[in-house]
Write a protein that holds these residues in place. Sequence first.
Motif, PDB file in Angstrom:
ATOM      1  N   ALA A  17      30.665  31.980 -18.441  1.00 44.37           N
ATOM      2  CA  ALA A  17      31.380  32.813 -17.465  1.00 44.37           C
ATOM      3  C   ALA A  17      31.342  32.194 -16.072  1.00 44.37           C
ATOM      4  N   GLU A  18      30.230  31.591 -15.717  1.00 43.61           N
ATOM      5  CA  GLU A  18      30.084  31.004 -14.386  1.00 43.61           C
ATOM      6  C   GLU A  18      30.730  29.623 -14.275  1.00 43.61           C
ATOM      7  N   LEU A  19      30.563  28.803 -15.318  1.00 44.26           N
ATOM      8  CA  LEU A  19      30.984  27.413 -15.241  1.00 44.26           C
ATOM      9  C   LEU A  19      32.322  27.138 -15.914  1.00 44.26           C
ATOM     10  N   GLY A  20      32.710  27.991 -16.843  1.00 52.53           N
ATOM     11  CA  GLY A  20      33.895  27.715 -17.636  1.00 52.53           C
ATOM     12  C   GLY A  20      33.542  26.775 -18.775  1.00 52.53           C
ATOM     13  N   VAL A  21      34.532  26.345 -19.509  1.00 47.73           N
ATOM     14  CA  VAL A  21      34.274  25.461 -20.645  1.00 47.73           C
ATOM     15  C   VAL A  21      34.721  24.024 -20.383  1.00 47.73           C
ATOM     16  N   ASP A  22      35.428  23.792 -19.305  1.00 47.88           N
ATOM     17  CA  ASP A  22      35.920  22.453 -18.981  1.00 47.88           C
ATOM     18  C   ASP A  22      34.932  21.745 -18.061  1.00 47.88           C
ATOM     19  N   MET A  23      34.086  20.913 -18.655  1.00 48.87           N
ATOM     20  CA  MET A  23      33.072  20.200 -17.878  1.00 48.87           C
ATOM     21  C   MET A  23      33.635  18.954 -17.205  1.00 48.87           C
ATOM     22  N   ALA A  29      26.279  15.104 -14.508  1.00 51.53           N
ATOM     23  CA  ALA A  29      25.305  16.193 -14.580  1.00 51.53           C
ATOM     24  C   ALA A  29      24.731  16.478 -13.188  1.00 51.53           C
ATOM     25  N   LYS A  30      24.580  15.443 -12.387  1.00 53.41           N
ATOM     26  CA  LYS A  30      24.067  15.632 -11.017  1.00 53.41           C
ATOM     27  C   LYS A  30      25.049  16.449 -10.177  1.00 53.41           C
ATOM     28  N   HIS A  31      26.338  16.204 -10.372  1.00 51.11           N
ATOM     29  CA  HIS A  31      27.357  16.957  -9.646  1.00 51.11           C
ATOM     30  C   HIS A  31      27.320  18.428 -10.052  1.00 51.11           C
ATOM     31  N   LEU A  32      27.178  18.694 -11.345  1.00 53.51           N
ATOM     32  CA  LEU A  32      27.068  20.067 -11.841  1.00 53.51           C
ATOM     33  C   LEU A  32      25.837  20.749 -11.261  1.00 53.51           C
ATOM     34  N   ALA A  33      24.710  20.055 -11.277  1.00 54.43           N
ATOM     35  CA  ALA A  33      23.478  20.627 -10.738  1.00 54.43           C
ATOM     36  C   ALA A  33      23.603  20.902  -9.242  1.00 54.43           C
ATOM     37  N   SER A  34      24.259  19.996  -8.527  1.00 51.94           N
ATOM     38  CA  SER A  34      24.465  20.198  -7.098  1.00 51.94           C
ATOM     39  C   SER A  34      25.344  21.414  -6.849  1.00 51.94           C
ATOM     40  N   TYR A  62      28.576  19.425 -23.548  1.00 47.95           N
ATOM     41  CA  TYR A  62      30.019  19.571 -23.400  1.00 47.95           C
ATOM     42  C   TYR A  62      30.737  18.231 -23.432  1.00 47.95           C
ATOM     43  N   ASN A  63      30.112  17.203 -22.910  1.00 50.06           N
ATOM     44  CA  ASN A  63      30.753  15.878 -22.912  1.00 50.06           C
ATOM     45  C   ASN A  63      30.845  15.296 -24.308  1.00 50.06           C
ATOM     46  N   LYS A  64      29.970  15.733 -25.226  1.00 53.78           N
ATOM     47  CA  LYS A  64      30.006  15.256 -26.603  1.00 53.78           C
ATOM     48  C   LYS A  64      31.144  15.886 -27.383  1.00 53.78           C
TER      49      LYS A  64
END
Length: 65
Positions: A17-23, A29-34, A62-64
Amino acid sequence: MDGIPGVNKAAAATFIAELGVDMSVFKSAKHLASWAGVSPGNYESEIEHELFMLLHSLCQLYNKS
């Protein structure tokens, strides 16, 4: 997300709900964490580190797919 220890269905639903499904919107991963506000820093707590590791795992998962 079933493969990530400690992530139940409620937590998974919250992440989606917060991030969506499109990574792909996150460069790494650092950008996501930031973006989530849990980037490692000099004054990092154990909880922040665990959240960073969880988000890193989610990004890899998600990248897999």
